[in-house]
Design an enzyme around this catalytic site. Structure first.
Site, PDB file in Angstrom:
ATOM      1  CE  LYS A   1      24.415  40.377  34.005  1.00 13.08           C
ATOM      2  NZ  LYS A   1      23.352  41.322  34.444  1.00 13.08           N
TER       3      LYS A   1
ATOM      4  CG  HIS B   1      25.558  47.230  39.145  1.00 13.16           C
ATOM      5  ND1 HIS B   1      25.301  48.307  39.972  1.00 13.16           N
ATOM      6  CD2 HIS B   1      24.379  46.954  38.521  1.00 13.16           C
ATOM      7  CE1 HIS B   1      24.034  48.660  39.873  1.00 13.16           C
ATOM      8  NE2 HIS B   1      23.450  47.853  38.994  1.00 13.16           N
TER       9      HIS B   1
ATOM     10  CG  ASP C   1      13.878  42.797  40.876  1.00 17.10           C
ATOM     11  OD1 ASP C   1      13.253  43.868  40.733  1.00 17.10           O
ATOM     12  OD2 ASP C   1      15.114  42.718  40.722  1.00 17.10           O
TER      13      ASP C   1
ATOM     14  CB  THR D   1      15.847  49.641  37.541  1.00 16.88           C
ATOM     15  OG1 THR D   1      14.942  48.766  38.211  1.00 16.88           O
ATOM     16  CG2 THR D   1      15.281  51.048  37.581  1.00 16.88           C
TER      17      THR D   1
ATOM     18  N   GLY E   1      20.391  43.010  34.199  1.00 17.79           N
ATOM     19  CA  GLY E   1      19.380  42.109  34.740  1.00 17.79           C
ATOM     20  C   GLY E   1      19.823  40.680  34.940  1.00 17.79           C
TER      21      GLY E   1
ATOM     22  CG  ASP F   1      11.755  49.771  39.667  1.00 18.80           C
ATOM     23  OD1 ASP F   1      12.415  48.746  39.880  1.00 18.80           O
ATOM     24  OD2 ASP F   1      12.056  50.603  38.788  1.00 18.80           O
TER      25      ASP F   1
END
Length: 272
Positions: free
Chosen positions: A188, A162, A81, A86, A184, A51
């Site tokens: 998607k 999430h 991004d 991640t 991600g 990142d």
């Protein structure tokens, strides 16, 4: 933006090459074996060495080529991004990972680049890794073959790491034939345009503008639609709130069907 068309295409071309370079950085960090993982806010919100290095590379390259990037003529803003997905990256789910560079003008997403550093990684040790998908509204989207889910099938792609009750309740309300839980936002949207899923449903805060700007352009360029759970178009001007507080609803086709199935209780729980 007539005088800015040349600038836009220069910016898209630069973003394409910069995203490829960032993808190489993502692969190199894995190969070196030290991910340098830190928690940003919680155990599911991670940052890695990839990142940090990819972000530095993207931003320094853009700043060098476009020193007045945020304001060119009127308002041209780039949302980056450096490593979308991640958590999946740290767990070896490498096909979930993307590098995202989105370009917005007067608050509207107009161009985007998605690099998949590990595309084709399951094809064997001699496989050529990585691909870059890009698109510009009014021009089209390139770097992939457009496919659609078979008619009548409702396959939902949603978050892997999430989730919460709002997310699961909203997905259930879609009456899905199948549910794909992956990482991600970029990944998607790729599932939508390659016929693996018919709707991306995420009824929760958490997704940011840099997660959705580039993927939204790719989807819109081939006739799809991305909004929040209320059906509001997302804004990308430089002063906008970074969080997509009212979640994400995206489809390649049949947007109205999925939007109509979002329960009012869920809409009431998510404030734009």
């Amino acid at each position: 933006m007539a005088s800015g068309n040349t600038v836009l295409m220069r910016l898209v071309a630069s973003a394409y090459s910069i995203a490829q370079k960032a993808g190489m950085i993502v692969r190199r960090v894995i190969a070196e074996g030290d991910l340098g993982i830190v928690e940003k806010t919680c155990a599911t919100d991670l940052q890695t060495k990839a990142d940090r290095l990819a972000q530095m590379s993207i931003c320094s390259s853009l700043a060098r080529k476009f020193p007045k990037l945020t304001i060119i003529g009127e308002e041209l803003v780039v949302w980056v991004d450096p490593l979308d997905g991640t958590k999946e990256y740290t767990e070896g789910l490498l096909d979930n990972v993307t590098v995202l560079i989105g370009i917005a003008y007067e608050g509207k997403a107009i161009a985007g680049v998605i690099n998949q550093p590990y595309y084709n990684y399951e094809a064997g040790p001699d496989a050529v890794l990585g691909r870059t998908i890009w698109g510009v509204l009014g021009l089209g989207a390139f770097g992939f073959q457009l496919k659609e889910v078979p008619a009548g099938k409702h396959i939902i792609t949603t978050t892997r790491s999430h989730s919460n009750k709002l997310v699961t309740d909203c997905v259930t309300a879609m009456n899905p034939d199948a549910v794909l839980q992956v990482g991600g936002a970029g990944n998607k949207i790729i599932q939508l345009i390659e016929g693996k899923a018919s709707a991306y449903v995420f009824a929760s805060p958490g997704c940011k503008k840099w997660d959705t700007c580039a993927p939204e352009v790719i989807l819109h360029a081939v006739g799809g639609k991305l909004t929040d759970i209320h059906g509001n178009v997302l804004q990308y001007h430089k002063d906008v709130k970074h969080m997509n507080s009212a979640g994400v609803l995206a489809t390649l086709r049949n947007y109205d069907y999925y939007a109509s199935r979002v329960p009012e209780s869920i809409k009431n729980a998510l404030v734009p």
